[in-house]
Enzyme design. Structure first.
Site, short mmCIF file in Angstrom:
data_model
loop_
_atom_site.label_atom_id
_atom_site.label_comp_id
_atom_site.label_asym_id
_atom_site.label_seq_id
_atom_site.Cartn_x
_atom_site.Cartn_y
_atom_site.Cartn_z
CG ASP A 1 3.14 -2.89 4.77
OD1 ASP A 1 3.90 -3.20 3.83
OD2 ASP A 1 2.64 -3.72 5.55
CG HIS B 1 -0.60 -6.12 3.53
ND1 HIS B 1 -1.94 -5.85 3.43
CD2 HIS B 1 -0.41 -6.49 4.82
CE1 HIS B 1 -2.52 -6.04 4.60
NE2 HIS B 1 -1.60 -6.43 5.46
CD GLU C 1 -3.03 -4.27 0.56
OE1 GLU C 1 -2.75 -5.27 1.18
OE2 GLU C 1 -3.22 -3.16 1.11
NE ARG D 1 -6.96 -5.09 6.44
CZ ARG D 1 -5.98 -5.78 7.05
NH1 ARG D 1 -4.77 -5.27 7.13
NH2 ARG D 1 -6.21 -6.98 7.57
P1 NAD Z 1 -6.23 -4.54 17.77
O1 NAD Z 1 -7.63 -5.02 17.66
O2 NAD Z 1 -5.35 -5.09 18.84
O3 NAD Z 1 -6.22 -2.93 17.92
C1 NAD Z 1 -7.02 -2.09 17.17
C2 NAD Z 1 -7.27 -0.85 18.02
O4 NAD Z 1 -8.01 0.09 17.21
C3 NAD Z 1 -8.12 -1.12 19.26
O5 NAD Z 1 -7.49 -0.57 20.41
C4 NAD Z 1 -9.45 -0.43 18.97
O6 NAD Z 1 -10.09 0.10 20.12
C5 NAD Z 1 -8.98 0.69 18.05
N1 NAD Z 1 -10.07 1.27 17.27
C6 NAD Z 1 -11.20 0.68 16.79
N2 NAD Z 1 -11.97 1.58 16.16
C7 NAD Z 1 -11.32 2.78 16.26
C8 NAD Z 1 -11.60 4.08 15.82
N3 NAD Z 1 -12.74 4.36 15.18
N4 NAD Z 1 -10.71 5.05 16.08
C9 NAD Z 1 -9.56 4.80 16.77
N5 NAD Z 1 -9.24 3.57 17.21
C10 NAD Z 1 -10.10 2.57 16.96
O7 NAD Z 1 -5.58 -4.77 16.33
P2 NAD Z 1 -4.04 -4.87 15.96
O8 NAD Z 1 -3.59 -6.28 16.06
O9 NAD Z 1 -3.29 -3.82 16.70
O10 NAD Z 1 -4.10 -4.52 14.40
C11 NAD Z 1 -4.44 -3.24 13.94
C12 NAD Z 1 -4.63 -3.27 12.44
O11 NAD Z 1 -3.37 -3.53 11.81
C13 NAD Z 1 -5.53 -4.42 11.94
O12 NAD Z 1 -6.89 -4.05 11.96
C14 NAD Z 1 -5.04 -4.61 10.54
O13 NAD Z 1 -5.81 -3.79 9.68
C15 NAD Z 1 -3.60 -4.11 10.54
N6 NAD Z 1 -2.60 -5.14 10.32
C16 NAD Z 1 -1.67 -4.94 9.35
C17 NAD Z 1 -0.69 -5.88 9.11
C18 NAD Z 1 0.37 -5.68 8.05
O14 NAD Z 1 1.05 -6.65 7.68
N7 NAD Z 1 0.56 -4.49 7.54
C19 NAD Z 1 -0.66 -7.05 9.88
C20 NAD Z 1 -1.62 -7.21 10.88
C21 NAD Z 1 -2.58 -6.26 11.10
#
Ligand code: NAD
Length: 329
Positions: A257, A294, A262, A233
């Site tokens: 990305d 994105h 955004e 994000r």
């Molecule tokens: P997920 O919930 O599987 O993993 C997120 C991880 O972050 C978890 O292991 C959690 O413990 C950790 N986390 C939470 N707070 C934290 C902190 N303060 N410090 C360090 N780690 C922390 O989520 P995911 O499916 O792996 O997605 C991750 C992120 O990717 C989403 O939140 C979203 O913002 C982003 N995303 C981007 C796209 C894209 O097209 N660019 C697509 C999907 C998701």
């Protein structure tokens, strides 16, 4: 159940329409406008809305949706930082999401950005098209035997760890909770990760705690010539400080990305005064920054998984059996 589908793109319509007939009783009306306070009233007469990461689902939007009788918001994405959850609870609106659709799609894009910016592929592509076959200015670094620092080792971060290991990198990571599947990863504190990583990739969600995680004080802790990638994000990075860091030659390359502005449609509006004040436009002026819009999630496999889980969410809600793992509120 009638769903108003906001911010429809050609690929959304195709992937949802391909399987819609499998879900009895679900009807979709596709709308090009995104969900904002000014477009929420279009949902009049519908039961649910389907929205995306770019939608503005703040207090005002929720109030209008509640007023129009909407009781379900289907997020066709994983993140939900753009929603006023308290307001949704207050109006008893259920929010369901797609927690994981293809983590590899996003992780592969993250590595794609890292490789492209490291090996100057964006510059090489343009140069060769202009008949300039000179290699000057295109020297990169090997990722092999370097250290990758992954922040957030959930589904996407774990996929990125596996990719980095495949490249022969040492993989270190920071997360609030360690992922037991990643026995090849060494968990470290954030300061150590910043100090030791040659490639830093962000995969944690945007929360109050992670907002501007990358800012002047954390950039100072990083190695000179680090490659930074953000596919998570935009607001995980304080853009003004990133620009300062780039000017101070801290980064070998930056691949983004996602970006802070955004939801402001800076580039769609293309009005000069908006562009002049846009930090994103300033970022794009640096030759060692690559930005995509994105698109990390955008693979055929991910689109199919997103449409299937979103329609299953609607179907399950209609039949009173929602999956806990997909509930936001
Ligand atoms: P997920 O919930 O599987 O993993 C997120 C991880 O972050 C978890 O292991 C959690 O413990 C950790 N986390 C939470 N707070 C934290 C902190 N303060 N410090 C360090 N780690 C922390 O989520 P995911 O499916 O792996 O997605 C991750 C992120 O990717 C989403 O939140 C979203 O913002 C982003 N995303 C981007 C796209 C894209 O097209 N660019 C697509 C999907 C998701």
């Amino acid at each position: 159940m009638k769903i108003l589908f906001y911010d429809t793109k050609k690929y959304d319509k195709e992937s949802f329409e391909a399987i819609l007939s499998e879900y009895n009783g679900i009807e979709i009306e596709f709308l090009e406008n995104d969900l904002l306070p000014s477009t929420a009233h279009f949902a009049d007469g519908c039961d649910a809305v389907c929205a995306f990461v770019s939608s503005d689902i703040g207090t005002k939007t929720i109030q209008i949706l509640a007023d129009k009788g909407i009781h379900l918001i289907l997020m066709r994405c994983a993140g939900f930082n753009n929603i006023d959850l308290e307001e949704a609870k207050k109006h008893k609106i259920t929010i369901l999401r797609v927690p994981g659709y293809s983590p590899e799609a996003v992780a592969e894009h993250a590595m794609g950005l890292a490789l492209a910016v490291n090996r100057h592929i964006h510059k090489g592509y343009i140069k060769v098209r202009e008949n300039n076959f000179s290699l000057v200015g295109l020297t990169g670094i090997n990722f092999y035997q370097k250290t990758a620092g992954i922040i957030g080792t959930g589904k996407i971060g774990a996929a990125m760890c596996r990719i980095c290991r495949g490249f022969g990198m040492k993989v270190i990571a920071y997360d609030k909770y360690q992922n037991p599947e990643l026995d090849f990863v060494e968990y470290v504190d954030l300061d150590t990760l910043f100090a030791e990583s040659d490639l830093i990739s962000l995969h944690c969600p945007l929360t109050k705690e992670t907002h501007h995680l990358i800012q002047e004080s954390t950039i100072e802790k990083m190695k000179k010539n680090v490659v930074l990638v953000n596919t998570s994000r935009g607001a995980l990075i304080k853009t003004e400080d990133l620009i300062k860091g780039i000017r101070n030659m801290k980064f070998f390359g930056v691949g983004l990305d996602v970006y802070e502005e955004e939801t402001d449609n800076v580039f769609e509006n293309r009005e000069d005064d908006i562009l002049e004040h846009s930090v994103t436009a300033r970022l794009l002026s640096f030759p060692n920054v690559i930005m995509t819009s994105h698109q990390g999630f955008l693979t055929e496999e991910a689109l199919e998984a997103i449409s299937r889980t979103t329609l299953e969410n609607a179907f399950d809600y209609q039949n009173g059996q929602i999956k806990d793992s997909n509930v936001v509120v």
